[in-house]
Structure formats: structure tokens, C-alpha cells
Design a protein around this motif. Structure first.
Motif, PDB file in Angstrom:
ATOM      1  N   GLU A 298      52.380  52.544   5.135  1.00 24.22           N
ATOM      2  CA  GLU A 298      53.091  51.366   5.640  1.00 24.22           C
ATOM      3  C   GLU A 298      54.597  51.623   5.680  1.00 24.22           C
ATOM      4  OE1 GLU A 298      53.467  47.685   7.338  1.00 24.22           O
ATOM      5  OE2 GLU A 298      51.570  48.660   6.841  1.00 24.22           O
ATOM      6  N   ARG A 299      55.128  52.230   4.633  1.00 21.26           N
ATOM      7  CA  ARG A 299      56.567  52.533   4.592  1.00 21.26           C
ATOM      8  C   ARG A 299      56.945  53.493   5.710  1.00 21.26           C
ATOM      9  NH1 ARG A 299      59.271  56.700   2.761  1.00 21.26           N
ATOM     10  NH2 ARG A 299      57.562  57.554   1.514  1.00 21.26           N
TER      11      ARG A 299
ATOM     12  N   ASP B  91      55.296  54.019   8.517  1.00 18.62           N
ATOM     13  CA  ASP B  91      55.129  53.333   9.808  1.00 18.62           C
ATOM     14  C   ASP B  91      56.364  52.515  10.161  1.00 18.62           C
ATOM     15  OD1 ASP B  91      52.616  54.375  10.181  1.00 18.62           O
ATOM     16  OD2 ASP B  91      51.547  52.536   9.629  1.00 18.62           O
ATOM     17  N   GLN B  92      57.071  52.038   9.149  1.00 24.36           N
ATOM     18  CA  GLN B  92      58.275  51.240   9.357  1.00 24.36           C
ATOM     19  C   GLN B  92      59.536  52.109   9.403  1.00 24.36           C
ATOM     20  OE1 GLN B  92      58.558  48.044   6.479  1.00 24.36           O
ATOM     21  NE2 GLN B  92      56.409  47.480   6.757  1.00 24.36           N
ATOM     22  N   ASP B  93      59.365  53.439   9.325  1.00 18.76           N
ATOM     23  CA  ASP B  93      60.493  54.377   9.292  1.00 18.76           C
ATOM     24  C   ASP B  93      61.494  54.035   8.203  1.00 18.76           C
ATOM     25  OD1 ASP B  93      59.655  56.084  11.316  1.00 18.76           O
ATOM     26  OD2 ASP B  93      60.575  54.874  12.892  1.00 18.76           O
ATOM     27  N   ARG B  94      60.984  53.694   7.032  1.00 19.01           N
ATOM     28  CA  ARG B  94      61.850  53.367   5.894  1.00 19.01           C
ATOM     29  C   ARG B  94      61.778  54.484   4.870  1.00 19.01           C
ATOM     30  NH1 ARG B  94      60.840  47.287   4.233  1.00 19.01           N
ATOM     31  NH2 ARG B  94      62.656  47.720   2.940  1.00 19.01           N
TER      32      ARG B  94
ATOM     33  N   VAL C 199      63.240  51.208   0.201  1.00 16.90           N
ATOM     34  CA  VAL C 199      62.229  50.301  -0.355  1.00 16.90           C
ATOM     35  C   VAL C 199      62.437  50.141  -1.861  1.00 16.90           C
ATOM     36  CG1 VAL C 199      59.755  49.922  -0.699  1.00 16.90           C
ATOM     37  CG2 VAL C 199      60.591  50.830   1.483  1.00 16.90           C
TER      38      VAL C 199
ATOM     39  N   LEU D  15      57.938  45.464   1.902  1.00 19.90           N
ATOM     40  CA  LEU D  15      57.408  46.049   3.136  1.00 19.90           C
ATOM     41  C   LEU D  15      56.924  44.990   4.132  1.00 19.90           C
ATOM     42  CD1 LEU D  15      55.357  48.981   1.558  1.00 19.90           C
ATOM     43  CD2 LEU D  15      57.467  49.181   2.896  1.00 19.90           C
ATOM     44  N   GLY D  16      56.941  43.729   3.712  1.00 18.54           N
ATOM     45  CA  GLY D  16      56.423  42.674   4.593  1.00 18.54           C
ATOM     46  C   GLY D  16      54.921  42.761   4.744  1.00 18.54           C
ATOM     47  N   LEU D  17      54.265  43.291   3.727  1.00 15.72           N
ATOM     48  CA  LEU D  17      52.819  43.488   3.744  1.00 15.72           C
ATOM     49  C   LEU D  17      52.189  42.474   2.796  1.00 15.72           C
ATOM     50  CD1 LEU D  17      50.355  45.383   4.505  1.00 15.72           C
ATOM     51  CD2 LEU D  17      50.902  46.624   2.395  1.00 15.72           C
TER      52      LEU D  17
END
Length: 125
Positions: A44-45, A47-50, A55, A88-90
Motif C-alpha cells: 500500500e505504501r 502504491d502511494q509512492d510514499r 509514513v 496510509l488512508g487504508l
């Protein structure tokens, strides 16, 4: 790790190997829940390019600790998992649902995979 124990992730647009990593559905016992959570959070991280640092700062933990969580080496508390998911907004429910799906898929593949048979995976972007 033997060469047969690794899988190569290929970017189908460029047809180049992106990275090597351990298979997510290993032969043998089910993966530990902390390992499954870590893979999901890392995916997930990324995928968000973070970055780990981004984070970790949002959560208030060290990037070393977050890295160990993502690699399944540390067992985070439920509060810590919730904080990382928030950063992560998850939704935490999605983390749990994805974990159940991965473990279920791992069991199905292990039950149907003959031993010694090479495995090919196609991962789409």
C-alpha cells in the motif's frame, strides 16, 4: 535462499525485472499474520509512492521500526496497526480483509501445487 525459492517481479510494460523477493505463498506452514500485514502495508505504501520516512513520521515511529513491521520482523500492537493504516488512508477493515484473502490464497495454492513443480506468476501493474 535457493534460486528456486525466489520469484522475479517483471514490469510488463518495460519487460524488465523490477526486483526479486521471496514468494508470498511459501510452501509449508501458513505465513505469520505479522508477515502478511507487513506485506500489505508495504504494498500500500509503495502504491502511494510514499517513503518509509514519510509514513513513519506521520505515525510517530522510527522508519527502522516501520521497516521491521513491513518485513514481518516486529509484531505491532493493534493501536500501531491502526495508526499506520490511518497514515496510509487504508481502513483497518481492508487490512484485515486483505490478510484473510492472502492466507486463504496461500492455503489453496499450497494444497494444489505438486511438490517440485516450478511456479510462474504473472503480476499486472
Amino acid at each position: 535462499m535457493a534460486a528456486s525459492d525466489r520469484s522475479v517481479v517483471v514490469d510488463i510494460r518495460t519487460r524488465r525485472a523490477v526486483k526479486e523477493r521471496a514468494p508470498e505463498t511459501p510452501d509449508g506452514p501458513d505465513p505469520l499474520l505479522r508477515t502478511v500485514y507487513g506485506v500489505i502495508l508495504r504494498d500500500e505504501r509503495l502504491d502511494q509512492d510514499r517513503t518509509l520516512d514519510d509514513v513513519a513520521r506521520a505515525v510517530g515511529m522510527s522508519k527502522q521500526y516501520l521497516s521491521e513491521v513491513e518485513r514481518g520482523r516486529k509484531e505491532p500492537s493493534s493501536e500501531m496497526l491502526h495508526s499506520v493504516c490511518d497514515a496510509l488512508g487504508l481502513p483497518i477493515e481492508q487490512l484485515l480483509t486483505r490478510a484473510v484473502r492472502r492466507i486463504t490464497a496461500s492455503r489453496r495454492l499450497a494444497a494444489h501445487r505438486p511438490t517440485g513443480t516450478p511456479r510462474v506468476e504473472l503480476l499486472a501493474a
